[in-house]
Scaffold this active site. Structure first.
Site, short mmCIF file in Angstrom:
data_model
loop_
_atom_site.label_atom_id
_atom_site.label_comp_id
_atom_site.label_asym_id
_atom_site.label_seq_id
_atom_site.Cartn_x
_atom_site.Cartn_y
_atom_site.Cartn_z
N THR A 118 0.73 -1.49 0.10
CA THR A 118 0.12 -0.03 0.22
C THR A 118 0.90 1.60 0.28
O THR A 118 2.16 1.67 0.28
CB THR A 118 -1.15 -0.23 0.99
N GLU A 142 0.00 3.96 1.83
CA GLU A 142 0.37 3.34 2.60
C GLU A 142 1.93 3.85 3.62
O GLU A 142 2.00 4.14 4.27
CB GLU A 142 -0.61 3.64 3.52
N TYR A 147 -1.79 0.23 10.88
CA TYR A 147 -1.56 -0.21 9.47
C TYR A 147 -0.69 -0.83 8.26
O TYR A 147 -0.51 -1.69 7.81
CB TYR A 147 -2.56 0.20 9.12
N LYS A 179 1.62 -3.66 7.33
CA LYS A 179 1.91 -3.93 6.01
C LYS A 179 3.40 -3.77 5.20
O LYS A 179 3.84 -4.36 4.59
CB LYS A 179 1.24 -2.42 4.78
#
Length: 328
Positions: free
Chosen positions: A123, A125, A147, A151
């Protein structure tokens, strides 16, 4: 007939990918986490074409069994605790599912079907507090949430399994991608869903956090094709998938409200409850590598994406309005 095993198949990406692969003639196996009330809304129209296997990313033995049963040519690991906001309230669970779960899946493939091609859903992010604009495959990572940190662990484990065991393992560093199948807890679907409800007289306000956050938003249906293309290459690699455009949450709101003829300023309320403890201010991807090597291109622009999602939610609630009228 090629065989594919997909985790997270009932989510947005999993549903589009499974539909895409079925149309290409794949036999698709879907890992299903045991719940008391399974949710199949995203795959309802083709649920019976999927071959369901019960399993969980936190249970290595169940993943080994899933690989044995499916005997896959390709494995797509899309399952995760994927809501950034929830990851602060459940950091350990997020790490176990979104991080360690990737290692479990990689290990199951390594042990049972090492020649299978593996895709990991990374991701944007992970870039977090960005080191450069735009972000590309070589940009340093700086995660700003449990999160994204989880990841990032999964991302590097994928790289390590590729380099240590010569597995065909790829990570797609996908920037924000949305669709009518996006969950209601995500800000984009929250916006379009509430806009539809306000337009139809079912709600009167939309509460949001930071309106100035900038994201690179694309259409999920386009992005799953990029996942598949990565596994069709001669050599495994990692790719950024994005649109190369950035828009604020405020822009998303403005387009959604104006599409139904409403002034967003009359309905939007900023609420501190929806502010992140550590904000990611700007994400903008450079997907030139994917465009060149995968011959991948987006097909849906930003405004069309917003309109598509609003239309879906208007249709979703239209029957509710009609039933109310019949009662009155």
């Amino acid at each position: 007939m090629k065989r594919a095993l997909i985790t997270g198949v009932t989510g947005q990406d999993g549903s589009y990918l499974s539909e895409f692969l079925i149309k290409k003639g794949y036999k698709v196996f879907a890992l299903r986490r045991r719940t008391s009330t399974p949710i199949y809304v995203n795959v309802e129209s083709f649920k019976d074409q999927l071959n369901w296997i019960d399993g969980d990313l936190t249970d290595l033995s169940s993943l080994i069994r899933a690989v044995q049963i499916s005997d896959p040519d390709e494995v797509y690991n899309l399952a995760a605790q994927s809501f950034v906001g929830t990851s602060w309230g459940q950091p350990l669970a997020t790490g176990e599912i979104t991080g360690i779960g990737v290692a479990n899946m990689l290990e199951a493939v390594r042990l049972m079907k090492p020649d299978a091609r593996f895709y990991q859903a990374s991701t944007s992010e992970m870039f977090g507090k960005v080191a450069e604009i735009p972000q590309r495959e070589t940009t340093p990572f700086y995660p700003r949430s449990p999160y994204s940190a989880a990841k990032l662990y999964g991302h590097w484990m994928t790289v390590n399994y590729r380099e240590s065991f010569s597995m065909f393992a790829c990570s797609g560093i996908l920037f924000n991608h949305e669709s009518p199948r996006r969950g209601l807890e995500f800000v984009t679907r929250k916006i379009t869903n509430t806009v539809a409800r306000i337009k139809l007289g079912l709600s009167d306000e939309l509460r949001l956090g930071n309106l100035d956050s900038k994201r690179d938003w694309g259409f999920a249906g386009d992005y799953v094709k990029a996942m598949w293309l990565m596994l069709q290459q001669e050599k495994p690699d990692d790719y950024v998938i994005s649109t190369g455009e950035t828009h604020t949450v405020r822009e998303f709101v403005e387009i959604a409200f104006s599409y139904v003829g409403l002034n967003w300023k009359k309905y939007v309320v900023q609420d501190e409850r929806f502010m992140r403890p550590a904000e990611v201010d700007l994400l903008l991807g450079d997907c030139s590598k994917a465009e060149k090597q995968l011959n991948w291109k987006k097909s849906v622009n930003f405004a069309s994406l917003v309109h598509m999602m609003v239309d879906y939610d208007l249709d979703l609630y239209q029957s509710v309005v009609e039933e109310r009228r019949m009662v009155l």
